[in-house]
Design an enzyme around this catalytic site. Structure first.
Site, PDB file in Angstrom:
ATOM      1  N   LEU A  33       2.535   2.999   2.437  1.00  0.00           N
ATOM      2  CA  LEU A  33       3.825   2.985   3.129  1.00  0.00           C
ATOM      3  C   LEU A  33       4.766   1.940   2.516  1.00  0.00           C
ATOM      4  O   LEU A  33       5.965   2.186   2.363  1.00  0.00           O
ATOM      5  CB  LEU A  33       3.603   2.711   4.624  1.00  0.00           C
ATOM      6  CG  LEU A  33       4.738   3.092   5.547  1.00  0.00           C
ATOM      7  CD1 LEU A  33       5.108   4.564   5.418  1.00  0.00           C
ATOM      8  CD2 LEU A  33       4.375   2.779   6.994  1.00  0.00           C
ATOM      9  N   GLY A  78       0.844  -1.200   0.000  1.00  0.00           N
ATOM     10  CA  GLY A  78       0.000   0.000   0.000  1.00  0.00           C
ATOM     11  C   GLY A  78       0.873   1.241   0.000  1.00  0.00           C
ATOM     12  O   GLY A  78       1.996   1.231  -0.521  1.00  0.00           O
ATOM     13  N   ASN A  96      -7.513  12.193  15.491  1.00  0.00           N
ATOM     14  CA  ASN A  96      -8.105  11.410  14.395  1.00  0.00           C
ATOM     15  C   ASN A  96      -9.610  11.159  14.515  1.00  0.00           C
ATOM     16  O   ASN A  96     -10.342  11.375  13.529  1.00  0.00           O
ATOM     17  CB  ASN A  96      -7.360  10.078  14.243  1.00  0.00           C
ATOM     18  CG  ASN A  96      -5.950  10.268  13.735  1.00  0.00           C
ATOM     19  OD1 ASN A  96      -5.402  11.371  13.807  1.00  0.00           O
ATOM     20  ND2 ASN A  96      -5.339   9.218  13.227  1.00  0.00           N
ATOM     21  N   ASN A 124      -7.444  18.508  10.209  1.00  0.00           N
ATOM     22  CA  ASN A 124      -7.013  18.457  11.619  1.00  0.00           C
ATOM     23  C   ASN A 124      -7.322  19.739  12.395  1.00  0.00           C
ATOM     24  O   ASN A 124      -7.775  19.697  13.537  1.00  0.00           O
ATOM     25  CB  ASN A 124      -5.507  18.169  11.686  1.00  0.00           C
ATOM     26  CG  ASN A 124      -5.177  16.775  11.184  1.00  0.00           C
ATOM     27  OD1 ASN A 124      -6.063  16.009  10.828  1.00  0.00           O
ATOM     28  ND2 ASN A 124      -3.893  16.432  11.146  1.00  0.00           N
ATOM     29  N   LYS A 141       2.743   8.830  20.099  1.00  0.00           N
ATOM     30  CA  LYS A 141       1.990   9.016  18.846  1.00  0.00           C
ATOM     31  C   LYS A 141       0.521   8.646  19.059  1.00  0.00           C
ATOM     32  O   LYS A 141      -0.380   9.282  18.508  1.00  0.00           O
ATOM     33  CB  LYS A 141       2.613   8.173  17.727  1.00  0.00           C
ATOM     34  CG  LYS A 141       2.096   8.580  16.356  1.00  0.00           C
ATOM     35  CD  LYS A 141       2.920   8.050  15.209  1.00  0.00           C
ATOM     36  CE  LYS A 141       2.364   8.594  13.901  1.00  0.00           C
ATOM     37  NZ  LYS A 141       2.541   7.700  12.790  1.00  0.00           N
TER      38      LYS A 141
HETATM   39  N1  LIG Z   1       0.723   5.912   4.822  1.00  0.00           N
HETATM   40  C1  LIG Z   1       1.420   6.576   5.731  1.00  0.00           C
HETATM   41  O1  LIG Z   1       1.895   7.675   5.489  1.00  0.00           O
HETATM   42  C2  LIG Z   1       1.646   5.980   7.105  1.00  0.00           C
HETATM   43  C3  LIG Z   1       2.433   6.700   8.020  1.00  0.00           C
HETATM   44  C4  LIG Z   1       2.648   6.179   9.292  1.00  0.00           C
HETATM   45  C5  LIG Z   1       2.101   4.966   9.632  1.00  0.00           C
HETATM   46  N2  LIG Z   1       1.330   4.296   8.741  1.00  0.00           N
HETATM   47  C6  LIG Z   1       0.764   3.015   9.144  1.00  0.00           C
HETATM   48  O2  LIG Z   1       1.242   1.998   8.286  1.00  0.00           O
HETATM   49  C7  LIG Z   1       0.231   1.001   8.083  1.00  0.00           C
HETATM   50  C8  LIG Z   1      -0.042   0.884   6.582  1.00  0.00           C
HETATM   51  O3  LIG Z   1      -0.585   2.120   6.141  1.00  0.00           O
HETATM   52  P1  LIG Z   1      -0.827   2.419   4.597  1.00  0.00           P
HETATM   53  O4  LIG Z   1      -1.254   3.835   4.527  1.00  0.00           O
HETATM   54  O5  LIG Z   1       0.318   1.976   3.795  1.00  0.00           O
HETATM   55  O6  LIG Z   1      -2.085   1.453   4.327  1.00  0.00           O
HETATM   56  P2  LIG Z   1      -2.592   0.899   2.930  1.00  0.00           P
HETATM   57  O7  LIG Z   1      -2.282   1.870   1.859  1.00  0.00           O
HETATM   58  O8  LIG Z   1      -4.003   0.456   3.139  1.00  0.00           O
HETATM   59  O9  LIG Z   1      -1.672  -0.380   2.691  1.00  0.00           O
HETATM   60  C9  LIG Z   1      -1.846  -1.622   3.312  1.00  0.00           C
HETATM   61  C10 LIG Z   1      -1.566  -2.687   2.280  1.00  0.00           C
HETATM   62  O10 LIG Z   1      -1.521  -3.969   2.904  1.00  0.00           O
HETATM   63  C11 LIG Z   1      -2.082  -4.887   1.988  1.00  0.00           C
HETATM   64  N3  LIG Z   1      -2.471  -6.131   2.676  1.00  0.00           N
HETATM   65  C12 LIG Z   1      -3.533  -6.370   3.494  1.00  0.00           C
HETATM   66  N4  LIG Z   1      -3.516  -7.656   3.909  1.00  0.00           N
HETATM   67  C13 LIG Z   1      -2.416  -8.235   3.344  1.00  0.00           C
HETATM   68  C14 LIG Z   1      -1.861  -9.557   3.398  1.00  0.00           C
HETATM   69  N5  LIG Z   1      -2.436 -10.539   4.103  1.00  0.00           N
HETATM   70  N6  LIG Z   1      -0.711  -9.796   2.707  1.00  0.00           N
HETATM   71  C15 LIG Z   1      -0.123  -8.820   1.978  1.00  0.00           C
HETATM   72  N7  LIG Z   1      -0.621  -7.557   1.886  1.00  0.00           N
HETATM   73  C16 LIG Z   1      -1.742  -7.269   2.572  1.00  0.00           C
HETATM   74  C17 LIG Z   1      -3.268  -4.125   1.430  1.00  0.00           C
HETATM   75  O11 LIG Z   1      -3.723  -4.712   0.248  1.00  0.00           O
HETATM   76  P3  LIG Z   1      -5.282  -4.529  -0.161  1.00  0.00           P
HETATM   77  O12 LIG Z   1      -5.494  -3.067  -0.319  1.00  0.00           O
HETATM   78  O13 LIG Z   1      -5.334  -5.311  -1.421  1.00  0.00           O
HETATM   79  O14 LIG Z   1      -6.061  -5.121   0.966  1.00  0.00           O
HETATM   80  C18 LIG Z   1      -2.634  -2.762   1.182  1.00  0.00           C
HETATM   81  O15 LIG Z   1      -1.984  -2.711  -0.064  1.00  0.00           O
HETATM   82  C19 LIG Z   1      -0.989   1.490   8.889  1.00  0.00           C
HETATM   83  O16 LIG Z   1      -1.009   0.900  10.158  1.00  0.00           O
HETATM   84  C20 LIG Z   1      -0.756   2.975   9.020  1.00  0.00           C
HETATM   85  O17 LIG Z   1      -1.385   3.536  10.155  1.00  0.00           O
HETATM   86  C21 LIG Z   1       1.093   4.770   7.479  1.00  0.00           C
END
Ligand SMILES: NC(=O)c1ccc[n+]([C@@H]2O[C@H](COP(=O)([O-])OP(=O)(O)OC[C@H]3O[C@@H](n4cnc5c(N)ncnc54)[C@H](OP(=O)(O)O)[C@@H]3O)[C@@H](O)[C@H]2O)c1
Length: 297
Positions: free
Chosen positions: A10, A8, A186, A196, A178
């Site tokens: 990150l 996804g 949030n 925010n 955090k």
């Molecule tokens: N994005 C940021 O800037 C950021 C910053 C700090 C912390 N975080 C934290 O990092 C985590 C991820 O955030 P994100 O924004 O990257 O979320 P995201 O865009 O929803 O990415 C999550 C990914 O994981 C995949 N996934 C789910 N189940 C899986 C499995 N069993 N095997 C392999 N892949 C799987 C999802 O695929 P599908 O969509 O196909 O289900 C999706 O591509 C969260 O906890 C978030 O709070 C993110």
């Protein structure tokens, strides 16, 4: 080679930031194997480029796994791939909130499980476009005893990305800090459907923030964290709400896109902790239930 579980926002930021050839995605079990994942990458500074990151093959033995799934998917995602990894492979968790990290460490205490707290920001305004929306810092620390000797090596591998990575022996303290900010911003942004900074003058926020900070202060101390006064916590929450006034929180974005939020690992985690410790948490409960009603849970 570094393995990335969760392609996804990150996960793709790591795929784009680590040197070419040093990282690859881990496919879900049963997922048809593709050679690579290709997407456009818009860095924080500089021109857009196309990134092509391979999928790891079954014979590849990654030296570090980055888990970049949402908190609610993490345990199942790791369970799907863990049997193919040597017991010594470090697993680094990137989830927001708390609860999923302890669940993973409790499930595999004999493995080196690390957790990260990051202020990097990445999003995907289109499916094939990854935007590095904000630069920040990433702290990495051990969640299990076998992770302690792996910490410096994991940090060194990630530093090749050029992002700011720091070792942190007390990663729970970072995650709590955090969590407090996320818990105070949030859910309000999701319920009020505002950026925010928009929460600060809203009656819902003004009527409940004092009691929420009281709950947070008592819970932190009961959980073994340094005590911080409700007033100090409120000041921190409002400082971040002001400095990120125009930003849309990930929780609001999830609700707007019809996705499941991470509320169960933020205010929901605090509510459950309160239940376990005999501490009343009516504001965390109200915020959790109202956000749960906004999205599929
Ligand atoms: N994005 C940021 O800037 C950021 C910053 C700090 C912390 N975080 C934290 O990092 C985590 C991820 O955030 P994100 O924004 O990257 O979320 P995201 O865009 O929803 O990415 C999550 C990914 O994981 C995949 N996934 C789910 N189940 C899986 C499995 N069993 N095997 C392999 N892949 C799987 C999802 O695929 P599908 O969509 O196909 O289900 C999706 O591509 C969260 O906890 C978030 O709070 C993110």
């Amino acid at each position: 080679m570094i393995g990335i579980l969760g392609a996804g926002s990150l996960g793709r930021l790591w795929g784009a930031s680590l040197p070419a050839g040093s990282a690859g995605y881990l496919a879900r079990p049963g997922q048809p194997l593709r050679d690579n994942l290709s997407y456009r990458f818009r860095p924080f500074n500089g021109p857009e480029s196309t990134v092509r990151t391979p999928f790891l093959r079954a014979i590849d033995e990654p030296e570090l796994i980055l888990v970049t799934t949402k908190a609610g998917d993490t345990l199942d995602a790791i369970a799907g791939i863990v049997d193919r990894l040597p017991e010594s492979t470090p697993i680094l968790l990137f989830q927001n909130g708390l609860g999923s990290q302890q669940a993973v460490a409790g499930q595999w205490p004999e493995r080196p499980i690390l957790a990260a707290s990051t202020t990097e920001g990445a999003n995907r305004p289109q499916p094939d476009l990854l935007v590095h929306a904000g630069t920040g810092d990433t702290w990495v620390g051990p969640m299990t005893e076998p992770a302690r000797p792996c910490l410096q090596g994991a940090v060194a591998l990630l530093q090749a990305s050029g992002l700011a990575i720091h070792p942190e022996q007390n990663i729970l303290r970072r995650l709590w800090q955090k969590l407090i900010i996320n818990a105070g911003i949030n859910p309000y942004t999701a319920i009020l459907d505002c950026p925010n900074g928009g929460i600060l003058n809203a009656p819902l926020y003004q009527d409940t923030i004092e009691d929420l900070c009281q709950e947070l202060s008592v819970l932190m101390e009961a959980a073994g964290q340094d005590r911080e006064s409700p007033a100090a916590l409120r000041q921190k929450i409002e400082g971040v709400a002001l400095s990120t006034a125009g930003n849309t929180s990930s929780m609001r974005a999830d609700v707007l896109q019809g996705r499941r939020t991470e509320i169960d690992f933020i205010n929901g985690y605090l509510m459950k902790l309160g239940n376990d410790l005999g501490i009343e948490t009516p504001v965390n409960q109200m915020l959790t239930e109202r956000v749960q009603q906004l999205s599929a849970h």
